[in-house]
Motif scaffolding. Structure first.
Motif, PDB file in Angstrom:
ATOM      1  N   PHE A   1      45.677  49.100  61.637  1.00 61.50           N
ATOM      2  CA  PHE A   1      45.002  47.884  61.185  1.00 61.50           C
ATOM      3  C   PHE A   1      46.051  46.924  60.641  1.00 61.50           C
ATOM      4  N   LEU A   2      46.068  45.716  61.192  1.00 62.83           N
ATOM      5  CA  LEU A   2      46.947  44.658  60.717  1.00 62.83           C
ATOM      6  C   LEU A   2      46.082  43.492  60.247  1.00 62.83           C
ATOM      7  N   PRO A   3      46.500  42.796  59.199  1.00 60.89           N
ATOM      8  CA  PRO A   3      45.721  41.657  58.701  1.00 60.89           C
ATOM      9  C   PRO A   3      45.458  40.644  59.805  1.00 60.89           C
ATOM     10  N   PHE A   4      44.252  40.099  59.813  1.00 63.44           N
ATOM     11  CA  PHE A   4      43.864  39.179  60.882  1.00 63.44           C
ATOM     12  C   PHE A   4      44.620  37.852  60.810  1.00 63.44           C
ATOM     13  N   GLU A   5      44.891  37.368  59.614  1.00 59.95           N
ATOM     14  CA  GLU A   5      45.466  36.034  59.462  1.00 59.95           C
ATOM     15  C   GLU A   5      46.860  36.028  58.839  1.00 59.95           C
ATOM     16  N   ALA A   6      47.422  37.164  58.535  1.00 57.16           N
ATOM     17  CA  ALA A   6      48.749  37.207  57.915  1.00 57.16           C
ATOM     18  C   ALA A   6      49.825  36.844  58.935  1.00 57.16           C
ATOM     19  N   PRO A   7      50.849  36.086  58.519  1.00 55.78           N
ATOM     20  CA  PRO A   7      51.934  35.702  59.436  1.00 55.78           C
ATOM     21  C   PRO A   7      52.918  36.850  59.659  1.00 55.78           C
ATOM     22  N   ILE A   8      52.557  37.772  60.530  1.00 60.77           N
ATOM     23  CA  ILE A   8      53.401  38.924  60.853  1.00 60.77           C
ATOM     24  C   ILE A   8      54.072  38.673  62.197  1.00 60.77           C
ATOM     25  N   SER A   9      55.377  38.882  62.265  1.00 60.63           N
ATOM     26  CA  SER A   9      56.094  38.660  63.520  1.00 60.63           C
ATOM     27  C   SER A   9      55.604  39.644  64.579  1.00 60.63           C
ATOM     28  N   LYS A  10      55.602  39.202  65.814  1.00 59.52           N
ATOM     29  CA  LYS A  10      55.136  40.043  66.918  1.00 59.52           C
ATOM     30  C   LYS A  10      56.011  41.281  67.069  1.00 59.52           C
ATOM     31  N   SER A  11      57.311  41.119  66.846  1.00 62.45           N
ATOM     32  CA  SER A  11      58.211  42.266  66.989  1.00 62.45           C
ATOM     33  C   SER A  11      57.882  43.356  65.969  1.00 62.45           C
ATOM     34  N   ALA A  12      57.565  42.949  64.727  1.00 66.44           N
ATOM     35  CA  ALA A  12      57.244  43.927  63.685  1.00 66.44           C
ATOM     36  C   ALA A  12      55.917  44.625  63.975  1.00 66.44           C
ATOM     37  N   SER A  13      54.912  43.861  64.397  1.00 63.46           N
ATOM     38  CA  SER A  13      53.611  44.464  64.699  1.00 63.46           C
ATOM     39  C   SER A  13      53.697  45.383  65.914  1.00 63.46           C
TER      40      SER A  13
ATOM     41  N   ALA B   1      25.247  36.436  62.781  1.00 64.49           N
ATOM     42  CA  ALA B   1      25.825  37.787  62.783  1.00 64.49           C
ATOM     43  C   ALA B   1      27.331  37.762  62.744  1.00 64.49           C
ATOM     44  N   VAL B   2      27.959  36.726  63.315  1.00 67.13           N
ATOM     45  CA  VAL B   2      29.423  36.663  63.350  1.00 67.13           C
ATOM     46  C   VAL B   2      30.027  36.558  61.965  1.00 67.13           C
ATOM     47  N   PRO B   3      29.585  35.604  61.112  1.00 65.47           N
ATOM     48  CA  PRO B   3      30.134  35.560  59.762  1.00 65.47           C
ATOM     49  C   PRO B   3      29.858  36.828  58.985  1.00 65.47           C
ATOM     50  N   ALA B   4      28.696  37.455  59.227  1.00 65.14           N
ATOM     51  CA  ALA B   4      28.380  38.684  58.512  1.00 65.14           C
ATOM     52  C   ALA B   4      29.366  39.775  58.863  1.00 65.14           C
ATOM     53  N   ALA B   5      29.761  39.853  60.142  1.00 66.24           N
ATOM     54  CA  ALA B   5      30.721  40.871  60.555  1.00 66.24           C
ATOM     55  C   ALA B   5      32.078  40.602  59.952  1.00 66.24           C
ATOM     56  N   GLN B   6      32.444  39.305  59.885  1.00 64.91           N
ATOM     57  CA  GLN B   6      33.750  38.971  59.336  1.00 64.91           C
ATOM     58  C   GLN B   6      33.801  39.221  57.831  1.00 64.91           C
ATOM     59  N   ALA B   7      32.662  39.179  57.177  1.00 67.48           N
ATOM     60  CA  ALA B   7      32.621  39.381  55.736  1.00 67.48           C
ATOM     61  C   ALA B   7      32.338  40.836  55.391  1.00 67.48           C
ATOM     62  N   ASN B   8      32.668  41.751  56.301  1.00 66.94           N
ATOM     63  CA  ASN B   8      32.429  43.166  56.092  1.00 66.94           C
ATOM     64  C   ASN B   8      33.114  43.641  54.822  1.00 66.94           C
ATOM     65  N   GLY B   9      32.483  44.651  54.170  1.00 68.21           N
ATOM     66  CA  GLY B   9      33.032  45.151  52.917  1.00 68.21           C
ATOM     67  C   GLY B   9      34.410  45.738  53.044  1.00 68.21           C
ATOM     68  N   ASP B  10      34.769  46.265  54.208  1.00 72.95           N
ATOM     69  CA  ASP B  10      36.088  46.865  54.393  1.00 72.95           C
ATOM     70  C   ASP B  10      36.534  46.683  55.847  1.00 72.95           C
ATOM     71  N   PRO B  11      37.231  45.589  56.160  1.00 71.86           N
ATOM     72  CA  PRO B  11      37.640  45.315  57.550  1.00 71.86           C
ATOM     73  C   PRO B  11      38.443  46.435  58.190  1.00 71.86           C
ATOM     74  N   ALA B  12      39.323  47.083  57.418  1.00 70.85           N
ATOM     75  CA  ALA B  12      40.173  48.126  57.989  1.00 70.85           C
ATOM     76  C   ALA B  12      39.355  49.295  58.510  1.00 70.85           C
ATOM     77  N   SER B  13      38.265  49.624  57.831  1.00 73.47           N
ATOM     78  CA  SER B  13      37.453  50.759  58.264  1.00 73.47           C
ATOM     79  C   SER B  13      36.811  50.491  59.621  1.00 73.47           C
ATOM     80  N   ASP B  14      36.445  49.239  59.886  1.00 70.22           N
ATOM     81  CA  ASP B  14      35.867  48.901  61.192  1.00 70.22           C
ATOM     82  C   ASP B  14      36.895  49.063  62.306  1.00 70.22           C
ATOM     83  N   VAL B  15      38.117  48.651  62.033  1.00 72.61           N
ATOM     84  CA  VAL B  15      39.162  48.701  63.060  1.00 72.61           C
ATOM     85  C   VAL B  15      39.645  50.124  63.300  1.00 72.61           C
ATOM     86  N   LEU B  16      39.883  50.868  62.233  1.00 73.05           N
ATOM     87  CA  LEU B  16      40.490  52.196  62.352  1.00 73.05           C
ATOM     88  C   LEU B  16      39.541  53.260  62.879  1.00 73.05           C
ATOM     89  N   ILE B  17      38.279  52.923  63.059  1.00 73.68           N
ATOM     90  CA  ILE B  17      37.365  53.865  63.694  1.00 73.68           C
ATOM     91  C   ILE B  17      37.805  54.153  65.124  1.00 73.68           C
TER      92      ILE B  17
END
Length: 217
Positions: free
Chosen positions: A40-52, A19-35
């Protein structure tokens, strides 16, 4: 009986693992988070903590002041899940994401991509917001894109007469402290280095002065 319980437990564990990989492979990750969340910020993108942190606080402040909005930062194609065909089409993706969230959220929705901004608000016209966003330049790197999303939220809120507080980022604060420290060191150098040179000149006697010293009788 114990054997049956063990087999049942193993089946549950295997199912949970699948079930874990299935959740990670969701058709639209942002829709799950923004509910349930506002950003919504990318899970693996190198975004500085100050900016986020700045984006999260700015969006929270906007919602607290009655300017309801949610934001999706899409830095890479992977952030779209199976909706990869909408990459480089922020307005189309905003409509898609808005329809995905419609059962739980139907107010302002901002999408930030390196290709531009998208804005959606259900059946309400968004031409005014589109003109505001057209004046802004989206960032090209994940951190710059997040910072530009913060600017977009501020611009949209300001257009509606909502003034949002500023949140100084950690990087800016560090830079300011470094500048102040450099100025203090320079001031100390200006004050003390010439003084030491003056004392040095006053304490030493030239050979000519020694020659003019009268000898005792």
């Amino acid at each position: 009986m114990r054997r049956r319980i063990g087999v049942a437990a193993a089946i549950v564990l295997v199912a949970a693992g699948l079930a874990v990989p299935a959740a990670q492979a969701n058709g639209d990750p942002a829709s799950d988070v923004l509910i349930t969340q506002q950003v919504f910020l990318p899970f693996e993108a190198p975004i500085s903590k100050s900016a986020s942190d700045e984006l999260t606080k700015t969006v929270a402040a906007a919602n607290k002041r009655g300017f309801t909005i949610r934001v999706a930062v899409i830095a890479f194609t992977g952030d779209l899940g199976t909706a990869i065909s909408l990459w480089r089409h922020p307005q189309d993706y905003a409509k898609f994401l808005g329809s995905e969230l419609a059962f739980a959220y139907s107010n302002r929705l901002l999408v930030a991509m390196p290709a531009g901004f998208g804005f959606y608000r259900g059946r309400k016209p968004t031409a005014k917001e589109q003109r505001v966003l057209a004046k802004l330049q989206p960032g090209k790197t994940p951190t710059a894109l997040t910072e530009s999303a913060t600017q977009a939220v501020r611009a949209l809120a300001a257009d509606q007469g909502v003034v949002l507080p500023t949140f100084s980022s950690g990087s800016t604060a560090w830079r300011d402290r470094a500048i102040i420290a450099a100025v203090v060191l320079l001031a100390l150098a200006v004050l003390f280095v010439p003084a030491r040179r003056v004392r040095g000149r006053g304490g030493a006697r030239s050979p000519s002065a020694e020659d003019r010293t009268p000898e005792p009788d």
